[in-house]
Design a protein around this motif. Structure first.
Motif, PDB file in Angstrom:
ATOM      1  N   UNK A 177     -40.731 -22.180  43.120  1.00  0.00           N
ATOM      2  CA  UNK A 177     -40.027 -23.190  42.182  1.00  0.00           C
ATOM      3  C   UNK A 177     -38.358 -23.108  42.511  1.00  0.00           C
ATOM      4  N   UNK A 178     -37.791 -24.249  42.383  1.00  0.00           N
ATOM      5  CA  UNK A 178     -36.337 -24.221  42.815  1.00  0.00           C
ATOM      6  C   UNK A 178     -35.536 -23.303  41.639  1.00  0.00           C
ATOM      7  N   UNK A 204     -30.401 -34.968  41.948  1.00  0.00           N
ATOM      8  CA  UNK A 204     -30.999 -33.744  41.338  1.00  0.00           C
ATOM      9  C   UNK A 204     -32.175 -33.461  41.659  1.00  0.00           C
ATOM     10  N   UNK A 205     -32.916 -34.348  41.877  1.00  0.00           N
ATOM     11  CA  UNK A 205     -34.441 -34.140  42.457  1.00  0.00           C
ATOM     12  C   UNK A 205     -34.435 -33.716  43.913  1.00  0.00           C
ATOM     13  N   UNK A 206     -33.793 -34.401  44.684  1.00  0.00           N
ATOM     14  CA  UNK A 206     -33.400 -34.021  46.100  1.00  0.00           C
ATOM     15  C   UNK A 206     -33.154 -32.550  46.191  1.00  0.00           C
ATOM     16  N   UNK A 207     -32.050 -32.397  45.406  1.00  0.00           N
ATOM     17  CA  UNK A 207     -31.559 -30.821  45.416  1.00  0.00           C
ATOM     18  C   UNK A 207     -32.543 -29.827  44.894  1.00  0.00           C
ATOM     19  N   UNK A 210     -35.084 -29.700  47.863  1.00  0.00           N
ATOM     20  CA  UNK A 210     -34.463 -28.900  49.156  1.00  0.00           C
ATOM     21  C   UNK A 210     -34.469 -27.516  48.638  1.00  0.00           C
ATOM     22  N   UNK A 211     -34.197 -27.065  47.487  1.00  0.00           N
ATOM     23  CA  UNK A 211     -33.685 -25.768  47.082  1.00  0.00           C
ATOM     24  C   UNK A 211     -35.207 -25.021  47.083  1.00  0.00           C
ATOM     25  N   UNK A 233     -39.041 -33.486  54.083  1.00  0.00           N
ATOM     26  CA  UNK A 233     -39.001 -32.120  53.900  1.00  0.00           C
ATOM     27  C   UNK A 233     -39.011 -31.296  55.305  1.00  0.00           C
ATOM     28  N   UNK A 234     -39.611 -31.645  56.344  1.00  0.00           N
ATOM     29  CA  UNK A 234     -39.765 -31.095  57.659  1.00  0.00           C
ATOM     30  C   UNK A 234     -38.025 -31.173  57.966  1.00  0.00           C
ATOM     31  N   UNK A 235     -37.417 -32.246  57.830  1.00  0.00           N
ATOM     32  CA  UNK A 235     -36.100 -32.473  58.303  1.00  0.00           C
ATOM     33  C   UNK A 235     -35.163 -31.371  57.552  1.00  0.00           C
TER      34      UNK A 235
END
Length: 252
Positions: A177-178, A204-207, A210-211, A233-235
């Protein structure tokens, strides 16, 4: 759901089953949990439930008859057999995927072992599952049983105040989890990431995604091998790898 725990030490479960989320779930009728002392099913005058192993060797082995009798007293043999789980180091690793599977059942029976082990006829002819909560040895199966009860009960409908909490748990989507933050905004000079105060839900969802990838990459990279990852995700993972190595991603 109904959960039965078969143990030599029923008093160990008093606090665990009456407090916090599990206690509230029982009070609300979301789950019924019973604890059975299988020593009461011993048929010898000393009420023993173990004996020395055939073939010699150290330690004592739990006898089959008290455990068979205790478990079979908890369900109707004419009905469908419940999931009967043996907690032991030789079992399959306990994962969130298995938690989700168990949470779909109507009746679970957990057997807590002690001593050197179980008579193997219990494994061969009584149980449906063997579960290990880790590659280490505990005094008995009570603590693993507590972990199984807690992880399953919190997934039952209506148990958590916010049902999305369980959906966002670590391991639910194959990733850790982030990070989470709350007030105050600044504490000892450490500030909450500005994106979380932006009000921009997509960012926010992208952050968070990513985290979540970053935390998994750093702490449990093995999970990434099985996770369902998008091209984005892979990038991000490539960028995270460069960031954690102290350099910048190449543009070509």
């Amino acid at each position: 759901m109904k959960i039965d725990i078969v143990t030599l030490f029923p008093e160990m479960f008093t606090g665990v089953l009456s407090e916090s989320i599990v206690g509230r779930a029982r009070a609300a009728g979301a789950v019924e949990i019973g604890v059975t002392d299988f020593r009461k099913f011993s048929t010898n005058k000393h009420n023993t439930v173990d004996d020395t192993p055939y073939g010699g060797g150290g330690g004592m082995v739990l006898k089959p008859d008290p455990i068979f009798d205790a478990v079979e007293s908890l369900f109707d043999p004419s009905q469908a057999k419940p999931r009967i789980i043996l907690t032991c180091p030789q079992g399959v690793p306990y994962t969130q995927e298995l938690v989700l599977d168990l949470a779909k059942e109507q009746h679970l029976i957990l057997i807590c072992g002690h001593y050197e082990g179980y008579d193997d006829r219990i494994r061969q002819h009584l149980i449906t599952d063997e579960i290990s909560i880790g590659d280490y040895v505990l005094t008995g199966g009570e603590i693993p049983a507590m972990a199984i009860v807690d992880s399953v009960v919190r997934l039952l409908p209506g148990v958590l105040g916010n049902d999305t909490s369980a959906e966002l748990d670590s391991f639910r989507n194959g990733l850790l989890e982030y990070p989470h933050y709350t007030r105050p905004y600044e504490y000892r000079g450490w500030k909450v990431p500005d994106v979380l105060l932006s009000g921009h839900h997509e960012k926010i969802e992208q952050w968070r995604r990513r985290e979540s990838l970053r935390r998994t990459y750093l702490r449990r990279p093995d999970l990434l091998e099985k996770a369902e990852l998008t091209e984005q995700d892979r990038q991000w993972l490539k960028e995270i790898a460069y960031e954690e190595q102290g350099s910048s991603p190449r543009t070509s």
